[in-house]
Design a protein around this motif. Structure first.
Motif, PDB file in Angstrom:
ATOM      1  N   LEU A 174      -4.372  11.947  15.427  1.00 30.86           N
ATOM      2  CA  LEU A 174      -3.922  11.308  14.195  1.00 30.86           C
ATOM      3  C   LEU A 174      -2.679  10.455  14.413  1.00 30.86           C
ATOM      4  O   LEU A 174      -2.546   9.375  13.828  1.00 30.86           O
ATOM      5  CB  LEU A 174      -3.650  12.387  13.141  1.00 30.86           C
ATOM      6  N   ALA A 175      -1.767  10.924  15.254  1.00 28.65           N
ATOM      7  CA  ALA A 175      -0.493  10.211  15.429  1.00 28.65           C
ATOM      8  C   ALA A 175      -0.700   8.776  15.897  1.00 28.65           C
ATOM      9  O   ALA A 175       0.019   7.866  15.477  1.00 28.65           O
ATOM     10  CB  ALA A 175       0.392  10.966  16.413  1.00 28.65           C
ATOM     11  N   SER A 176      -1.685   8.551  16.770  1.00 27.02           N
ATOM     12  CA  SER A 176      -1.915   7.205  17.298  1.00 27.02           C
ATOM     13  C   SER A 176      -2.554   6.276  16.275  1.00 27.02           C
ATOM     14  O   SER A 176      -2.609   5.061  16.486  1.00 27.02           O
ATOM     15  CB  SER A 176      -2.807   7.278  18.544  1.00 27.02           C
ATOM     16  N   ASP A 177      -3.025   6.832  15.159  1.00 22.74           N
ATOM     17  CA  ASP A 177      -3.703   6.014  14.143  1.00 22.74           C
ATOM     18  C   ASP A 177      -2.784   5.678  12.973  1.00 22.74           C
ATOM     19  O   ASP A 177      -3.187   4.998  12.039  1.00 22.74           O
ATOM     20  CB  ASP A 177      -4.949   6.755  13.635  1.00 22.74           C
ATOM     21  N   LEU A 178      -1.541   6.167  13.007  1.00 23.21           N
ATOM     22  CA  LEU A 178      -0.632   5.955  11.886  1.00 23.21           C
ATOM     23  C   LEU A 178       0.038   4.575  11.966  1.00 23.21           C
ATOM     24  O   LEU A 178       0.466   4.146  13.032  1.00 23.21           O
ATOM     25  CB  LEU A 178       0.453   7.038  11.862  1.00 23.21           C
ATOM     26  N   VAL A 179       0.119   3.922  10.817  1.00 27.95           N
ATOM     27  CA  VAL A 179       0.862   2.674  10.673  1.00 27.95           C
ATOM     28  C   VAL A 179       1.818   2.881   9.498  1.00 27.95           C
ATOM     29  O   VAL A 179       1.415   2.787   8.334  1.00 27.95           O
ATOM     30  CB  VAL A 179      -0.062   1.464  10.427  1.00 27.95           C
ATOM     31  N   ILE A 180       3.065   3.166   9.798  1.00 26.55           N
ATOM     32  CA  ILE A 180       4.039   3.524   8.763  1.00 26.55           C
ATOM     33  C   ILE A 180       4.654   2.251   8.168  1.00 26.55           C
ATOM     34  O   ILE A 180       5.268   1.458   8.882  1.00 26.55           O
ATOM     35  CB  ILE A 180       5.139   4.429   9.329  1.00 26.55           C
ATOM     36  N   THR A 181       4.482   2.082   6.861  1.00 22.74           N
ATOM     37  CA  THR A 181       5.014   0.926   6.136  1.00 22.74           C
ATOM     38  C   THR A 181       5.417   1.370   4.720  1.00 22.74           C
ATOM     39  O   THR A 181       4.975   2.425   4.254  1.00 22.74           O
ATOM     40  CB  THR A 181       3.973  -0.196   6.021  1.00 22.74           C
ATOM     41  N   PRO A 182       6.210   0.573   4.014  1.00 21.28           N
ATOM     42  CA  PRO A 182       6.451   0.858   2.596  1.00 21.28           C
ATOM     43  C   PRO A 182       5.140   0.693   1.818  1.00 21.28           C
ATOM     44  O   PRO A 182       4.441  -0.300   1.963  1.00 21.28           O
ATOM     45  CB  PRO A 182       7.490  -0.200   2.190  1.00 21.28           C
ATOM     46  N   CYS A 183       4.798   1.676   0.996  1.00 26.58           N
ATOM     47  CA  CYS A 183       3.530   1.674   0.260  1.00 26.58           C
ATOM     48  C   CYS A 183       3.788   1.737  -1.241  1.00 26.58           C
ATOM     49  O   CYS A 183       4.692   2.440  -1.691  1.00 26.58           O
ATOM     50  CB  CYS A 183       2.667   2.870   0.683  1.00 26.58           C
ATOM     51  N   ASP A 219       1.707   5.937   5.612  1.00 24.12           N
ATOM     52  CA  ASP A 219       0.547   5.193   6.091  1.00 24.12           C
ATOM     53  C   ASP A 219      -0.432   5.083   4.926  1.00 24.12           C
ATOM     54  O   ASP A 219      -0.888   6.097   4.399  1.00 24.12           O
ATOM     55  CB  ASP A 219      -0.108   5.923   7.271  1.00 24.12           C
ATOM     56  N   LYS A 220      -0.757   3.854   4.523  1.00 23.09           N
ATOM     57  CA  LYS A 220      -1.541   3.647   3.309  1.00 23.09           C
ATOM     58  C   LYS A 220      -2.912   4.321   3.390  1.00 23.09           C
ATOM     59  O   LYS A 220      -3.343   5.002   2.446  1.00 23.09           O
ATOM     60  CB  LYS A 220      -1.721   2.159   3.051  1.00 23.09           C
ATOM     61  N   LYS A 221      -3.593   4.158   4.517  1.00 18.80           N
ATOM     62  CA  LYS A 221      -4.949   4.714   4.638  1.00 18.80           C
ATOM     63  C   LYS A 221      -4.933   6.234   4.572  1.00 18.80           C
ATOM     64  O   LYS A 221      -5.701   6.842   3.800  1.00 18.80           O
ATOM     65  CB  LYS A 221      -5.574   4.263   5.963  1.00 18.80           C
ATOM     66  N   TRP A 222      -4.046   6.863   5.327  1.00 15.53           N
ATOM     67  CA  TRP A 222      -4.042   8.325   5.362  1.00 15.53           C
ATOM     68  C   TRP A 222      -3.412   8.928   4.108  1.00 15.53           C
ATOM     69  O   TRP A 222      -3.777  10.033   3.699  1.00 15.53           O
ATOM     70  CB  TRP A 222      -3.332   8.816   6.624  1.00 15.53           C
ATOM     71  N   LEU A 223      -2.482   8.202   3.485  1.00 15.03           N
ATOM     72  CA  LEU A 223      -1.946   8.671   2.212  1.00 15.03           C
ATOM     73  C   LEU A 223      -3.038   8.651   1.146  1.00 15.03           C
ATOM     74  O   LEU A 223      -3.149   9.579   0.338  1.00 15.03           O
ATOM     75  CB  LEU A 223      -0.761   7.811   1.778  1.00 15.03           C
ATOM     76  N   SER A 224      -3.853   7.605   1.162  1.00 18.83           N
ATOM     77  CA  SER A 224      -4.981   7.541   0.220  1.00 18.83           C
ATOM     78  C   SER A 224      -5.937   8.700   0.461  1.00 18.83           C
ATOM     79  O   SER A 224      -6.419   9.335  -0.496  1.00 18.83           O
ATOM     80  CB  SER A 224      -5.723   6.213   0.382  1.00 18.83           C
ATOM     81  N   PHE A 225      -6.196   9.002   1.732  1.00 20.66           N
ATOM     82  CA  PHE A 225      -7.081  10.124   2.056  1.00 20.66           C
ATOM     83  C   PHE A 225      -6.514  11.434   1.522  1.00 20.66           C
ATOM     84  O   PHE A 225      -7.238  12.251   0.935  1.00 20.66           O
ATOM     85  CB  PHE A 225      -7.266  10.206   3.574  1.00 20.66           C
ATOM     86  N   VAL A 296      -2.810  16.071   7.490  1.00 21.65           N
ATOM     87  CA  VAL A 296      -2.366  14.703   7.245  1.00 21.65           C
ATOM     88  C   VAL A 296      -0.956  14.694   6.662  1.00 21.65           C
ATOM     89  O   VAL A 296      -0.108  13.891   7.062  1.00 21.65           O
ATOM     90  CB  VAL A 296      -3.351  13.976   6.303  1.00 21.65           C
ATOM     91  N   ALA A 297      -0.683  15.586   5.716  1.00 21.85           N
ATOM     92  CA  ALA A 297       0.647  15.655   5.114  1.00 21.85           C
ATOM     93  C   ALA A 297       1.707  15.946   6.169  1.00 21.85           C
ATOM     94  O   ALA A 297       2.782  15.327   6.172  1.00 21.85           O
ATOM     95  CB  ALA A 297       0.664  16.724   4.023  1.00 21.85           C
ATOM     96  N   ASP A 298       1.432  16.866   7.072  1.00 19.63           N
ATOM     97  CA  ASP A 298       2.385  17.181   8.134  1.00 19.63           C
ATOM     98  C   ASP A 298       2.631  15.969   9.024  1.00 19.63           C
ATOM     99  O   ASP A 298       3.772  15.698   9.425  1.00 19.63           O
ATOM    100  CB  ASP A 298       1.877  18.353   8.969  1.00 19.63           C
ATOM    101  N   ALA A 299       1.563  15.241   9.351  1.00 19.50           N
ATOM    102  CA  ALA A 299       1.712  14.061  10.200  1.00 19.50           C
ATOM    103  C   ALA A 299       2.528  12.973   9.514  1.00 19.50           C
ATOM    104  O   ALA A 299       3.249  12.221  10.177  1.00 19.50           O
ATOM    105  CB  ALA A 299       0.331  13.522  10.586  1.00 19.50           C
ATOM    106  N   LEU A 300       2.431  12.877   8.207  1.00 21.21           N
ATOM    107  CA  LEU A 300       3.157  11.864   7.442  1.00 21.21           C
ATOM    108  C   LEU A 300       4.545  12.332   7.021  1.00 21.21           C
ATOM    109  O   LEU A 300       5.274  11.581   6.366  1.00 21.21           O
ATOM    110  CB  LEU A 300       2.348  11.468   6.197  1.00 21.21           C
TER     111      LEU A 300
END
Length: 329
Positions: A174-183, A219-225, A296-300
């Motif tokens: 999961l860590a390699s798929d994260l794109v952290i941005t203001p959402c 991360d917009k995608k994983w936050l949505s998930f 996912v929450a832990d990763a974010l």
């Protein structure tokens, strides 16, 4: 100091032998009416040589021990990082460690390949299954009967399970798929609610979204998930009333008026495969959704908490990390 004590414990036999020899030397001189000054001089020389031996050998022992302790923090350096063997026994241990390290590396490569193959297969399967799903949607769109409405709901669930299967495989890295941005939190929540609008409308449930924080760092995608898993659970176990989404201080709250969760089940709801009492009421429950949500929450960096009362509803709290939490990522 711990390393010094560890060395002295490893040389207990030598120290015991020294004590016995010293006692015999002094006892022999005393019982034989020998010059005790000479005996004490011999004992002092023996002690001096022992101290020199312990200092030289202890310094080398502590250095090797520190190196091994550092290697424990980065096992990838094995076996090349091991100190040079001192004797046949250490050489045998070194060879054994080298064989084990090579075997572990081979197993790790095989596991990574299997995971990559599995992810590639599921990704291909998901994309292929979308074609017949889209075709069924087109057919059902032209039918306004009650049966078609039910089929549209079941088709939506199929789509969700397909996406869940793909995301489950991606959790392994999961860590390699994260794109952290203001959402934009409000926009993401509206999209999630809109996605599940069909279920809310069919069940006659209301959704109320209060004022929310403008932006969160995520991360917009994983936050949505993550939000979809919570909203999906709320819709699944709520039969009357609906769901409220609002801010309580710095925490986002998703509250439903569903059947609630038993107190004895609450500590385990994030365990993989655990369904609890509610899972026995619904045999289709898998115990995977909330497990994935917690991962996912832990990763974010999102603190996830749940409060619930049986037959009164459930509240899920999300506390987002500070804006500078990902500064060095």
């Amino acid at each position: 100091m711990d390393n010094i004590f560890a060395y002295l414990r490893s040389r207990w036999q030598l120290l015991l032998f020294y004590g016995i020899v010293l006692a015999i030397l002094l006892l022999t001189a005393f019982l034989g009416n020998q010059d005790m000054g000479l005996a004490l001089y011999a004992a002092a020389m023996l002690t001096f040589m022992l101290v020199l031996l312990l200092l030289a050998e202890g310094s080398r022992f502590c250095g090797r021990l520190r190196l091994l302790q550092r290697l424990l923090q980065r096992l990838g350096a094995l076996p090349s990082g091991l100190p040079r063997p001192d004797g046949a026994m250490e050489a045998a241990y070194g060879s054994l460690i080298e064989e084990l390290a090579q075997e572990a590396a081979a197993l790790r490569r095989a596991l990574e390949k299997n995971q990559a193959d599995s992810l590639a297969y599921y990704t291909l399967w998901v994309h292929q299954i979308k074609t017949p799903i889209a075709a069924m949607e087109l057919v059902l769109r032209q039918d306004t009967s009650t049966q078609a409405e039910v089929l549209r709901q079941e088709l939506f669930k199929i789509q969700r399970y397909v996406e869940l299967a793909l995301q489950y495989n991606k959790l392994q890295d999961l860590a390699s798929d994260l794109v952290i941005t203001p959402c934009d939190l409000a926009a993401i929540l509206r999209e999630c609610v809109k996605k599940y609008a069909l279920l809310f409308i069919h069940q006659g449930l209301s959704v109320e979204i209060g004022p929310l924080a403008e932006t969160v760092v995520s991360d917009k995608k994983w936050l949505s998930f993550l939000l979809e898993q919570i909203i999906s659970n709320g819709a699944k176990y709520t039969h009357t009333g609906g769901m409220r989404i609002y801010m309580e201080g710095e925490r986002l709250v998703l509250e439903d008026t569903g059947i609630g969760i038993r107190p004895e089940d609450l500590p385990r709801i994030f365990e993989r495969g655990y369904t609890g009492y509610n899972g026995r009421l619904d045999s289709r429950a898998s115990g995977i959704g909330l497990y994935m949500a917690k991962r996912v929450a832990d990763a974010l960096g999102i603190a996830l908490a749940v409060e619930s009362q049986l037959d009164q509803g459930t509240r899920v709290f999300l506390r987002f990390p500070d804006r500078d939490a990902f500064r060095f990522m």
